[in-house]
Scaffold this motif. Sequence first.
Motif, short mmCIF file in Angstrom:
data_model
loop_
_atom_site.label_atom_id
_atom_site.label_comp_id
_atom_site.label_asym_id
_atom_site.label_seq_id
_atom_site.Cartn_x
_atom_site.Cartn_y
_atom_site.Cartn_z
N ASN A 203 5.31 11.47 -0.02
CA ASN A 203 5.23 10.26 -0.85
C ASN A 203 4.99 10.57 -2.32
N PHE A 204 5.22 11.81 -2.72
CA PHE A 204 4.88 12.23 -4.08
C PHE A 204 5.63 11.42 -5.14
N LEU A 205 6.94 11.29 -4.99
CA LEU A 205 7.74 10.59 -6.00
C LEU A 205 7.37 9.11 -6.07
N ARG A 206 7.08 8.51 -4.92
CA ARG A 206 6.69 7.10 -4.95
C ARG A 206 5.34 6.93 -5.64
N ARG A 207 4.42 7.87 -5.41
CA ARG A 207 3.12 7.78 -6.09
C ARG A 207 3.30 7.83 -7.60
N ILE A 208 4.16 8.74 -8.05
CA ILE A 208 4.43 8.85 -9.49
C ILE A 208 4.95 7.52 -10.03
N TRP A 209 5.93 6.95 -9.32
CA TRP A 209 6.53 5.70 -9.80
C TRP A 209 5.53 4.56 -9.80
N GLU A 210 4.73 4.45 -8.75
CA GLU A 210 3.76 3.35 -8.65
C GLU A 210 2.71 3.44 -9.76
N SER B 205 0.83 -1.20 0.00
CA SER B 205 0.00 0.00 0.00
C SER B 205 0.86 1.25 0.00
N VAL B 206 0.32 2.31 -0.59
CA VAL B 206 1.03 3.58 -0.73
C VAL B 206 0.14 4.70 -0.21
N ASN B 207 0.75 5.64 0.51
CA ASN B 207 -0.01 6.78 1.00
C ASN B 207 -0.42 7.66 -0.18
N SER B 208 -1.71 7.93 -0.28
CA SER B 208 -2.23 8.70 -1.42
C SER B 208 -2.17 10.20 -1.18
N GLN B 209 -1.69 10.62 -0.02
CA GLN B 209 -1.71 12.04 0.32
C GLN B 209 -0.33 12.52 0.77
N GLY B 210 -0.14 13.83 0.76
CA GLY B 210 1.08 14.43 1.30
C GLY B 210 2.23 14.49 0.33
N ARG B 211 3.11 15.48 0.52
CA ARG B 211 4.27 15.68 -0.36
C ARG B 211 5.32 14.60 -0.18
N LEU C 287 -14.16 15.86 -3.70
CA LEU C 287 -14.17 15.32 -5.06
C LEU C 287 -12.83 15.55 -5.75
N LYS C 288 -12.26 16.73 -5.58
CA LYS C 288 -10.96 17.02 -6.18
C LYS C 288 -9.92 16.00 -5.73
N GLU C 289 -9.96 15.67 -4.45
CA GLU C 289 -8.98 14.74 -3.90
C GLU C 289 -9.14 13.35 -4.51
N TRP C 290 -10.40 12.89 -4.64
CA TRP C 290 -10.61 11.55 -5.19
C TRP C 290 -10.25 11.46 -6.66
N LEU C 291 -10.40 12.55 -7.39
CA LEU C 291 -10.16 12.51 -8.84
C LEU C 291 -8.72 12.84 -9.22
N ARG C 292 -7.94 13.31 -8.25
CA ARG C 292 -6.59 13.80 -8.53
C ARG C 292 -5.69 12.72 -9.13
N LEU C 293 -5.61 11.56 -8.49
CA LEU C 293 -4.72 10.51 -8.98
C LEU C 293 -5.23 9.88 -10.28
N LEU C 294 -6.55 9.82 -10.43
CA LEU C 294 -7.12 9.32 -11.68
C LEU C 294 -6.69 10.20 -12.85
N LYS C 295 -6.76 11.51 -12.66
CA LYS C 295 -6.36 12.44 -13.72
C LYS C 295 -4.86 12.32 -14.00
N PHE C 296 -4.09 12.10 -12.96
CA PHE C 296 -2.65 11.95 -13.12
C PHE C 296 -2.32 10.69 -13.93
N ALA C 297 -3.03 9.60 -13.64
CA ALA C 297 -2.82 8.35 -14.39
C ALA C 297 -3.15 8.54 -15.86
N LYS C 298 -4.20 9.30 -16.15
CA LYS C 298 -4.57 9.57 -17.54
C LYS C 298 -3.45 10.34 -18.25
#
Length: 378
Positions: free
Chosen positions: A62-69, A54-60, A94-105
């Motif tokens: 873990n930002f680089l790890r989120r990008i890599w994952e 599991s990866v933390n979806s919030q906070g600066r 809503l912004k928070e829930w959609l943030r990573l989805l938009k990043f993946a796109k």
Amino acid sequence: MKKFAIHGFYGQGNLGDEAILKALLQEFSKFPNIKVVVFCSKPKQVFRAHGVRSVNSQGRRNFLRRIWEIKTSDLFILGGGGLLKDYGNDSSSLKEWLRLLKFAKKLNIKTALCAVGVENIRYDESRKLIRDALDKVDVITVRDCSSKDILRDIRVANEVKVVSDPAVLLTNINTDKLEDNLVSPKVIICIRHWFSKGFYIEKPEINENFIRSLSIAADFLIEHYNKKIYFVPFRTTSYDDDRIVAKQVVSYMKHKDKIYIHSSAPEVDEFIEMVKQSSLVIGMRLHSLILGTSIGVPVIGLEYMPKVRAYMESIKQSEYSLDLETITSEKLINKILITFEKYKERSQVIGLEISRLKKLASTNIEDLIELTNSVRRR
């Protein structure tokens, strides 16, 4: 080997969301070439409960790890659960829930919404956020027809399929045990704080009526059917503690010696075992109804949000779903009487509908896997 990233409301001590994740992991584990990473706000809790990375979806931090994952994933899944809704006074949730989805796109990763619930969208900004974020998402599935209707009203252009909540796949109906369920002395009640727009109750007098009505109905179950009442919390956080509401109900009851309030939220498997030994589930918590009916036990829904009625309609049980704004003890007792009079009939209808929902849930999983069959590892 394929890698699926799943983002949802996991690790937050909510039994319903943990049931969703447990079901998704169960289904993906049937395919040895799939590994899963979960994005959540409390990764340690998710790892302890499910044994999944599991990866933390919030906070600066873990930002680089989120990008890599995300970049090394073949599929990014948002869901399941009721993630798309306005909560509070703006669109920030809503912004928070959609943030990573938009990043993946943006990274050209395959994306999917999986059995998501949509409700209570109140702001124009939220409608635009959803419309823009879901543009070109590869697969969109929702857990009920009302969620699909809302996305259509928002003018989401993609195809939206109605499936079912993955949690229906966690257990099976045992028709041989229906007679045992009928005579079981246990009744499970799963209630919660009633708020729809924030951490407060908008109409205290209506909430008080609901509490008193439920207390009278619980006493009726004890007096008329010699039942024992088990209040089972789905969540016990400081700001969302089901035990507090249960204690309010019990404070008005006459037969306190036949009441048991669980001290903590059980694990998913533990709750399933409780339901297997019960004759009835009365629930505000959506997944108390989903897991109850998945076993074949009749349920009575208490509608604190539209998702409760939507689920009861999906299994042809809407007549056993009561709006909390108009509930009375007489209405609730009437549903209890009819349930025990038509117990086998209700169980049979539920069984047929659950079989249909299981097929929808399984097909949803298969479609997600099929989506990645043409994907090459980067």
